[in-house]
Design a protein around this motif. Structure first.
Motif, PDB file in Angstrom:
ATOM      1  N   ALA A 137       0.831  -1.203   0.000  1.00  0.00           N
ATOM      2  CA  ALA A 137       0.000   0.000   0.000  1.00  0.00           C
ATOM      3  C   ALA A 137       0.869   1.258   0.000  1.00  0.00           C
ATOM      4  O   ALA A 137       0.576   2.229  -0.711  1.00  0.00           O
ATOM      5  N   GLY A 138       1.939   1.250   0.787  1.00  0.00           N
ATOM      6  CA  GLY A 138       2.852   2.389   0.817  1.00  0.00           C
ATOM      7  C   GLY A 138       3.536   2.617  -0.516  1.00  0.00           C
ATOM      8  O   GLY A 138       3.721   3.751  -0.950  1.00  0.00           O
ATOM      9  N   THR A 139       3.881   1.536  -1.180  1.00  0.00           N
ATOM     10  CA  THR A 139       4.513   1.645  -2.499  1.00  0.00           C
ATOM     11  C   THR A 139       3.567   2.289  -3.497  1.00  0.00           C
ATOM     12  O   THR A 139       3.951   3.196  -4.243  1.00  0.00           O
ATOM     13  N   PHE A 140       2.321   1.840  -3.518  1.00  0.00           N
ATOM     14  CA  PHE A 140       1.371   2.420  -4.454  1.00  0.00           C
ATOM     15  C   PHE A 140       1.059   3.873  -4.116  1.00  0.00           C
ATOM     16  O   PHE A 140       0.881   4.699  -5.007  1.00  0.00           O
ATOM     17  N   TYR A 141       1.029   4.213  -2.832  1.00  0.00           N
ATOM     18  CA  TYR A 141       0.822   5.605  -2.442  1.00  0.00           C
ATOM     19  C   TYR A 141       1.974   6.477  -2.943  1.00  0.00           C
ATOM     20  O   TYR A 141       1.756   7.544  -3.530  1.00  0.00           O
ATOM     21  N   LEU A 142       3.216   6.027  -2.709  1.00  0.00           N
ATOM     22  CA  LEU A 142       4.368   6.804  -3.150  1.00  0.00           C
ATOM     23  C   LEU A 142       4.424   6.907  -4.674  1.00  0.00           C
ATOM     24  O   LEU A 142       4.803   7.940  -5.220  1.00  0.00           O
ATOM     25  N   LEU A 143       4.042   5.826  -5.349  1.00  0.00           N
ATOM     26  CA  LEU A 143       4.043   5.842  -6.800  1.00  0.00           C
ATOM     27  C   LEU A 143       3.097   6.914  -7.327  1.00  0.00           C
ATOM     28  O   LEU A 143       3.433   7.679  -8.228  1.00  0.00           O
ATOM     29  N   ARG A 144       1.924   6.997  -6.751  1.00  0.00           N
ATOM     30  CA  ARG A 144       0.941   7.985  -7.215  1.00  0.00           C
ATOM     31  C   ARG A 144       1.276   9.394  -6.728  1.00  0.00           C
ATOM     32  O   ARG A 144       1.154  10.354  -7.463  1.00  0.00           O
ATOM     33  N   ARG A 145       1.687   9.515  -5.485  1.00  0.00           N
ATOM     34  CA  ARG A 145       1.919  10.838  -4.895  1.00  0.00           C
ATOM     35  C   ARG A 145       3.130  11.532  -5.507  1.00  0.00           C
ATOM     36  O   ARG A 145       3.092  12.704  -5.835  1.00  0.00           O
ATOM     37  N   TYR A 146       4.234  10.802  -5.620  1.00  0.00           N
ATOM     38  CA  TYR A 146       5.480  11.406  -6.079  1.00  0.00           C
ATOM     39  C   TYR A 146       5.876  10.957  -7.487  1.00  0.00           C
ATOM     40  O   TYR A 146       6.949  11.301  -7.953  1.00  0.00           O
ATOM     41  N   ARG A 147       5.015  10.186  -8.127  1.00  0.00           N
ATOM     42  CA  ARG A 147       5.279   9.686  -9.475  1.00  0.00           C
ATOM     43  C   ARG A 147       6.660   9.056  -9.557  1.00  0.00           C
ATOM     44  O   ARG A 147       7.505   9.431 -10.382  1.00  0.00           O
ATOM     45  N   LEU A 148       6.892   8.098  -8.666  1.00  0.00           N
ATOM     46  CA  LEU A 148       8.184   7.418  -8.632  1.00  0.00           C
ATOM     47  C   LEU A 148       8.402   6.630  -9.914  1.00  0.00           C
ATOM     48  O   LEU A 148       7.472   6.090 -10.487  1.00  0.00           O
TER      49      LEU A 148
END
Length: 108
Positions: free
Chosen positions: A25-36
């Motif tokens: 869940a944290g990975t998907f949040y960071l992916l969307r929030r910061y466009r990793l």
């Protein structure tokens, strides 16, 4: 298997599943929030897969808790890497607009 060992195993597996869900869940949040970039997400998922895989550089079964050192190192390495990617994508102080000041207006 006795009830105590079975209960302990269920608790440990539950904790591992909960940690895994939080990491995903944290990975998907960071992916969307910061466009990793994809390699940051891949590093996180690969570290999770390493932790749950039965193949380890330092096995847990013969060494006990000492065998968790390599798993911890992999997780920390992935966390530091993703943190570095997030920090690189956060806006710096120069990029943030100061409240109360319009663009193009100087002090007179």
């Amino acid at each position: 298997m006795s009830d105590g060992v079975g209960t302990g195993l269920v608790v440990v597996l539950g904790v591992i599943a909960a940690v895994g869900l939080v990491l995903v869940a944290g990975t998907f949040y960071l992916l969307r929030r910061y466009r990793l970039p994809l390699h940051g997400v891949a590093a996180t998922i690969a570290s999770l897969l390493y932790v749950i895989s039965p193949v380890d550089a330092v096995p847990e079964i013969p060494l006990g808790p000492v065998g968790l050192v390599d798993d911890l190192a992999v997780i920390l390495g992935a966390l530091f890497y993703v943190r570095k990617l997030v920090d690189a994508r956060r806006p710096g102080p120069a990029e943030l607009e100061v409240p109360g000041r319009g663009r193009g207006r100087g002090r007179h």
